[in-house]
Design a protein around this motif. Structure first.
Motif, PDB file in Angstrom:
ATOM      1  N   ARG A 167       0.858  -1.181   0.000  1.00 37.31           N
ATOM      2  CA  ARG A 167       0.000   0.000   0.000  1.00 37.31           C
ATOM      3  C   ARG A 167       0.893   1.230   0.000  1.00 37.31           C
ATOM      4  N   VAL A 168       0.533   2.239  -0.765  1.00 38.23           N
ATOM      5  CA  VAL A 168       1.293   3.490  -0.824  1.00 38.23           C
ATOM      6  C   VAL A 168       0.538   4.562  -0.061  1.00 38.23           C
ATOM      7  N   THR A 169       1.259   5.313   0.762  1.00 37.30           N
ATOM      8  CA  THR A 169       0.638   6.435   1.465  1.00 37.30           C
ATOM      9  C   THR A 169       1.623   7.585   1.562  1.00 37.30           C
ATOM     10  N   TYR A 170       1.179   8.705   2.111  1.00 40.23           N
ATOM     11  CA  TYR A 170       2.046   9.874   2.255  1.00 40.23           C
ATOM     12  C   TYR A 170       3.146   9.610   3.279  1.00 40.23           C
ATOM     13  N   HIS A 171       4.286  10.223   3.049  1.00 43.11           N
ATOM     14  CA  HIS A 171       5.404  10.133   3.986  1.00 43.11           C
ATOM     15  C   HIS A 171       5.050  10.915   5.252  1.00 43.11           C
ATOM     16  N   PRO A 172       5.451  10.437   6.437  1.00 41.16           N
ATOM     17  CA  PRO A 172       5.157  11.190   7.669  1.00 41.16           C
ATOM     18  C   PRO A 172       5.650  12.631   7.630  1.00 41.16           C
ATOM     19  N   SER A 173       6.756  12.902   6.940  1.00 39.61           N
ATOM     20  CA  SER A 173       7.251  14.282   6.866  1.00 39.61           C
ATOM     21  C   SER A 173       6.274  15.178   6.108  1.00 39.61           C
ATOM     22  N   TYR A 174       5.523  14.595   5.175  1.00 37.84           N
ATOM     23  CA  TYR A 174       4.504  15.367   4.459  1.00 37.84           C
ATOM     24  C   TYR A 174       3.402  15.802   5.423  1.00 37.84           C
ATOM     25  N   LEU A 175       3.040  14.918   6.342  1.00 39.02           N
ATOM     26  CA  LEU A 175       2.016  15.266   7.326  1.00 39.02           C
ATOM     27  C   LEU A 175       2.496  16.378   8.256  1.00 39.02           C
ATOM     28  N   LEU A 176       3.799  16.433   8.516  1.00 38.58           N
ATOM     29  CA  LEU A 176       4.337  17.506   9.363  1.00 38.58           C
ATOM     30  C   LEU A 176       4.227  18.862   8.685  1.00 38.58           C
ATOM     31  N   ARG A 177       4.266  18.861   7.360  1.00 35.22           N
ATOM     32  CA  ARG A 177       4.174  20.125   6.607  1.00 35.22           C
ATOM     33  C   ARG A 177       2.736  20.508   6.292  1.00 35.22           C
ATOM     34  N   SER A 178       1.865  19.513   6.206  1.00 34.56           N
ATOM     35  CA  SER A 178       0.490  19.763   5.795  1.00 34.56           C
ATOM     36  C   SER A 178      -0.378  20.178   6.983  1.00 34.56           C
ATOM     37  N   THR A 179      -1.276  21.089   6.726  1.00 32.21           N
ATOM     38  CA  THR A 179      -2.247  21.498   7.755  1.00 32.21           C
ATOM     39  C   THR A 179      -3.631  20.908   7.464  1.00 32.21           C
ATOM     40  N   SER A 180      -3.701  20.071   6.442  1.00 30.94           N
ATOM     41  CA  SER A 180      -4.983  19.535   5.998  1.00 30.94           C
ATOM     42  C   SER A 180      -5.377  18.292   6.784  1.00 30.94           C
ATOM     43  N   VAL A 181      -6.562  18.338   7.375  1.00 36.36           N
ATOM     44  CA  VAL A 181      -7.100  17.156   8.047  1.00 36.36           C
ATOM     45  C   VAL A 181      -7.387  16.072   7.022  1.00 36.36           C
ATOM     46  N   ARG A 182      -7.699  16.487   5.806  1.00 37.28           N
ATOM     47  CA  ARG A 182      -7.977  15.526   4.741  1.00 37.28           C
ATOM     48  C   ARG A 182      -6.768  14.635   4.475  1.00 37.28           C
ATOM     49  N   ASP A 183      -5.565  15.235   4.499  1.00 38.31           N
ATOM     50  CA  ASP A 183      -4.344  14.442   4.284  1.00 38.31           C
ATOM     51  C   ASP A 183      -4.134  13.441   5.415  1.00 38.31           C
ATOM     52  N   LYS A 184      -4.379  13.885   6.639  1.00 33.46           N
ATOM     53  CA  LYS A 184      -4.244  12.981   7.788  1.00 33.46           C
ATOM     54  C   LYS A 184      -5.239  11.827   7.670  1.00 33.46           C
ATOM     55  N   ARG A 185      -6.455  12.136   7.250  1.00 30.25           N
ATOM     56  CA  ARG A 185      -7.467  11.107   7.080  1.00 30.25           C
ATOM     57  C   ARG A 185      -7.056  10.141   5.973  1.00 30.25           C
ATOM     58  N   ALA A 186      -6.451  10.652   4.902  1.00 31.34           N
ATOM     59  CA  ALA A 186      -6.017   9.797   3.800  1.00 31.34           C
ATOM     60  C   ALA A 186      -4.995   8.777   4.275  1.00 31.34           C
ATOM     61  N   VAL A 187      -4.014   9.236   5.051  1.00 31.28           N
ATOM     62  CA  VAL A 187      -3.010   8.313   5.592  1.00 31.28           C
ATOM     63  C   VAL A 187      -3.676   7.292   6.497  1.00 31.28           C
ATOM     64  N   TRP A 188      -4.594   7.767   7.336  1.00 25.87           N
ATOM     65  CA  TRP A 188      -5.239   6.846   8.262  1.00 25.87           C
ATOM     66  C   TRP A 188      -6.068   5.802   7.522  1.00 25.87           C
ATOM     67  N   GLU A 189      -6.722   6.199   6.443  1.00 22.05           N
ATOM     68  CA  GLU A 189      -7.480   5.228   5.648  1.00 22.05           C
ATOM     69  C   GLU A 189      -6.551   4.165   5.072  1.00 22.05           C
ATOM     70  N   ASP A 190      -5.372   4.587   4.625  1.00 26.10           N
ATOM     71  CA  ASP A 190      -4.399   3.626   4.105  1.00 26.10           C
ATOM     72  C   ASP A 190      -3.944   2.661   5.189  1.00 26.10           C
ATOM     73  N   MET A 191      -3.735   3.182   6.394  1.00 26.87           N
ATOM     74  CA  MET A 191      -3.282   2.325   7.482  1.00 26.87           C
ATOM     75  C   MET A 191      -4.388   1.381   7.953  1.00 26.87           C
ATOM     76  N   MET A 192      -5.626   1.840   7.887  1.00 26.90           N
ATOM     77  CA  MET A 192      -6.732   0.930   8.233  1.00 26.90           C
ATOM     78  C   MET A 192      -6.831  -0.195   7.207  1.00 26.90           C
ATOM     79  N   GLU A 193      -6.579   0.122   5.940  1.00 25.30           N
ATOM     80  CA  GLU A 193      -6.555  -0.928   4.922  1.00 25.30           C
ATOM     81  C   GLU A 193      -5.467  -1.946   5.234  1.00 25.30           C
ATOM     82  N   ALA A 194      -4.310  -1.448   5.674  1.00 21.58           N
ATOM     83  CA  ALA A 194      -3.219  -2.347   6.054  1.00 21.58           C
ATOM     84  C   ALA A 194      -3.615  -3.197   7.254  1.00 21.58           C
ATOM     85  N   MET A 195      -4.281  -2.587   8.232  1.00 25.18           N
ATOM     86  CA  MET A 195      -4.733  -3.330   9.411  1.00 25.18           C
ATOM     87  C   MET A 195      -5.681  -4.458   9.010  1.00 25.18           C
TER      88      MET A 195
END
Length: 297
Positions: free
Chosen positions: A250-278
């Motif tokens: 599964r491909v998702t955003y790099h954690p450093s991208y989340l540190l730069r982004s202020t978008s909750v949408r980006d955080k949700r996107a990563v979390w959706e990817d991790m839930m798929e992995a789970m």
């Protein structure tokens, strides 16, 4: 399972990136390739001794322009790649340690002259079900000789914690095992080149073979490019499953991208990817976890 030829092909792609289009094979190199071809055509035949296949091939160099050009479907043999060999016996941790020892002075990476000299291999459990792959060590990682230990590492730890995992329960690695160098470098980092990624990819292949994860998460576009050959935006890559050596990726955003982004949408996107992995790993996902980063009613 990776084959001896996989290490060769990984490095050949790096030579192709460098612009090498023709090669010369001595008689010993030709015989090596003939032997690999014979084995491929006769899989039930008892294998020859490993030393007969992995013996060094000398005098393989660029060939004059009269040779056949490179074809996109079949990259040429541009150089001999020393075999990466983990011990057949021993624990997964011992095998990973043996790989790391080989990586310390890995000639295909060293000879590029574009990587720094401190090797950073991996961290976490070599028996983990989840493998996380980033791009290359940065300043903090080089200092501590461990992947993902800076601010991005802390963000990754937070993500794992939200999944119900400790950092030590995952296996964490990078495509490139050395920090990419820049002139006058201090704390600044740069993206590894295709050539740099190809020079170390055989180690990632061997790591996957040893760890045998049930799922891999590629952290960021560079990791996806090095691991899967993908190009483009992470937003276009994510949301689907890929495969590396038979393992779902599964491909998702790099954690450093989340540190730069202020978008909750980006955080949700990563979390959706991790839930798929789970879910791929058979881990339970609670209602509370499913609601992370969703708009509050």
């Amino acid at each position: 399972m990776s084959r001896p030829v996989d290490a060769l092909l990984d490095f050949l792609r790096s030579e192709e990136v460098r612009g090498v289009t023709h090669i010369h094979l001595d008689d010993q190199a030709k015989e090596l390739l003939r032997e690999l071809h014979r084995r491929a055509r006769a899989p039930k035949q008892a294998p020859a001794r490993a030393t007969s296949v992995s013996a060094p091939v000398a005098a393989i160099a660029e060939e004059p322009a009269s040779s056949s050009p490179v074809s996109a479907a079949a990259p040429p043999v541009a150089a001999f790649v020393p075999a990466i060999s983990a011990p057949a016996a021993g624990s997964a941790a011992e095998k990973i340690a043996a790989l790391a020892a080989q990586a310390e002075n890995w000639a295909p990476a060293r000879k590029l002259g574009t990587l720094r000299t401190t090797m950073v291999f991996s961290t976490g459990s070599p028996e983990a079900d989840l493998m996380l792959v980033g791009e290359a060590p940065g300043y903090q990682e080089e200092l501590q000789r461990e992947p993902f230990v800076g601010p991005a590492g802390q963000k990754l730890n937070d993500i794992l914690k939200a999944m119900g995992l400790a950092r030590e329960q995952a296996y964490i690695s990078n495509i490139v095992k050395f920090r990419p160098a820049t002139p006058g470098q201090t704390t600044n980092n740069r993206k590894p080149t295709l050539e740099e990624m190809a020079s170390c990819l055989s180690f990632v292949r061997a790591e996957v073979e040893i760890v045998k994860p049930h799922c891999i998460v590629a952290l960021g576009g560079t990791a996806a490019e090095g691991l899967l050959g993908l190009t483009g935006s992470v937003s276009a890559m994510r949301g689907k499953w890929y495969e590396f050596n038979g393992i779902p990726v599964r491909v998702t955003y790099h954690p450093s991208y989340l540190l730069r982004s202020t978008s909750v949408r980006d955080k949700r996107a990563v979390w959706e990817d991790m839930m798929e992995a789970m879910e791929k790993l058979g881990m339970p996902v609670s209602d509370k976890q499913r609601s992370f980063f969703l708009p509050k009613a």
